[in-house]
Design a protein around this motif. Structure first.
Motif, short mmCIF file in Angstrom:
data_model
loop_
_atom_site.label_atom_id
_atom_site.label_comp_id
_atom_site.label_asym_id
_atom_site.label_seq_id
_atom_site.Cartn_x
_atom_site.Cartn_y
_atom_site.Cartn_z
N GLU A 34 0.81 -1.22 0.00
CA GLU A 34 0.00 0.00 0.00
C GLU A 34 0.85 1.28 0.00
O GLU A 34 0.51 2.27 -0.64
CB GLU A 34 -0.92 -0.01 1.22
CG GLU A 34 -1.95 1.07 1.22
CD GLU A 34 -2.97 0.89 2.34
OE1 GLU A 34 -4.11 1.31 2.14
OE2 GLU A 34 -2.61 0.32 3.39
N VAL A 44 2.62 1.80 -3.92
CA VAL A 44 1.93 1.88 -5.21
C VAL A 44 1.22 3.23 -5.34
O VAL A 44 0.85 3.85 -4.35
CB VAL A 44 0.91 0.73 -5.40
CG1 VAL A 44 1.62 -0.61 -5.45
CG2 VAL A 44 -0.16 0.74 -4.35
N SER A 45 1.06 3.67 -6.58
CA SER A 45 0.42 4.97 -6.80
C SER A 45 -1.06 4.83 -7.14
O SER A 45 -1.80 5.80 -7.04
CB SER A 45 1.15 5.72 -7.92
OG SER A 45 1.16 4.94 -9.09
N SER A 46 -1.49 3.66 -7.52
CA SER A 46 -2.87 3.45 -7.92
C SER A 46 -3.61 2.57 -6.91
O SER A 46 -3.08 1.54 -6.46
CB SER A 46 -2.90 2.77 -9.30
OG SER A 46 -4.20 2.42 -9.65
N GLN A 47 -4.82 2.95 -6.59
CA GLN A 47 -5.65 2.22 -5.63
C GLN A 47 -5.89 0.77 -6.07
O GLN A 47 -5.89 -0.15 -5.25
CB GLN A 47 -6.99 2.95 -5.46
CG GLN A 47 -7.86 2.44 -4.37
CD GLN A 47 -7.39 2.85 -2.99
OE1 GLN A 47 -6.58 3.75 -2.82
NE2 GLN A 47 -7.91 2.18 -1.99
N GLU A 48 -6.07 0.55 -7.38
CA GLU A 48 -6.34 -0.82 -7.86
C GLU A 48 -5.11 -1.72 -7.82
O GLU A 48 -5.23 -2.93 -8.00
CB GLU A 48 -6.98 -0.82 -9.25
CG GLU A 48 -6.21 -0.11 -10.32
CD GLU A 48 -6.68 1.33 -10.53
OE1 GLU A 48 -6.04 2.00 -11.35
OE2 GLU A 48 -7.63 1.78 -9.89
N ASP A 49 -3.94 -1.18 -7.57
CA ASP A 49 -2.73 -1.99 -7.45
C ASP A 49 -2.46 -2.46 -6.02
O ASP A 49 -1.52 -3.22 -5.78
CB ASP A 49 -1.51 -1.21 -7.96
CG ASP A 49 -1.56 -0.98 -9.46
OD1 ASP A 49 -2.20 -1.80 -10.17
OD2 ASP A 49 -0.98 0.01 -9.93
#
Length: 150
Positions: free
Chosen positions: A41, A44-49
Motif C-alpha cells: 500500500e 503503489v500509486s494506484s488504488q487498484e494496485d
C-alpha cells in the motif's frame, strides 16, 4: 382420502424444511479473529494496485479451529487448515507475525511482507504453529519454469 394426502404433503414439507435447516449449519463457525494487511500500500500509486492479505480464524461448536486465508493477489492460492481442539479460544490465544520473503519482520519496497506465521496457544503453551505464504502461486510458477528448462 384428500385429508390423508394433505397430511402426507404437510409432513413432507416439514421434513424437508427441517432437513434443510439442519444441513445448512449443523456446526456454527464463529469468527474469533481477523487480520488484513497490505504489503504494498505504501509503494503503489494506484488504488487498484493495492494487494491485501487476510487471515481469518474461526471456531465451531465442537471447538474445531479453522484458519482461512484470502487475498486479491492474482497468483495466490487460498490456503485453509483445521485443528481439532477441546476447548474454546479467544483472540488473546492468537498471534500472527508477518515476515517478508527474506524473513524480516520489517518490510520495505524491495522486501514486502509475504508470510503469516500463525501461533495458537492456551495456558501459555503453543498448541499450533503454521505459516501461510501469500506468494505461493508465484513461487510455484517460478519452480515450474525452472523445471521445464531442465
Amino acid at each position: 382420502m384428500k385429508k390423508f394426502i394433505q397430511s402426507i404433503l404437510l409432513l413432507t414439507v416439514f421434513f424437508l424444511v427441517g432437513a434443510c435447516s439442519y444441513t445448512e449449519s449443523p456446526s456454527q463457525k464463529n469468527l474469533i479473529y481477523e487480520e488484513t494487511i497490505s504489503p504494498n500500500e505504501k509503494y503503489v500509486s494506484s488504488q487498484e494496485d493495492i494487494v491485501y492479505y487476510t487471515i481469518q480464524i474461526f471456531q465451531d461448536s465442537d471447538y474445531t479451529i479453522t484458519v482461512n486465508s484470502e487475498s486479491n493477489f492474482a497468483l495466490f492460492k487460498p490456503a485453509q487448515y483445521s485443528i481439532e481442539y477441546d476447548q474454546p479460544i479467544s483472540k488473546e490465544n492468537i498471534e500472527i507475525q508477518w515476515t517478508t520473503l527474506m524473513g524480516s519482520t520489517e518490510a520495505s519496497e524491495d522486501d514486502e511482507l509475504t508470510t503469516a506465521h500463525i501461533s495458537l496457544s492456551s495456558n501459555d503453551e503453543i498448541f499450533s504453529e503454521r505459516s501461510i505464504n501469500f506468494i505461493n502461486g508465484a513461487l510455484e510458477t517460478i519452480i515450474d519454469a525452472i523445471d521445464s528448462k531442465k
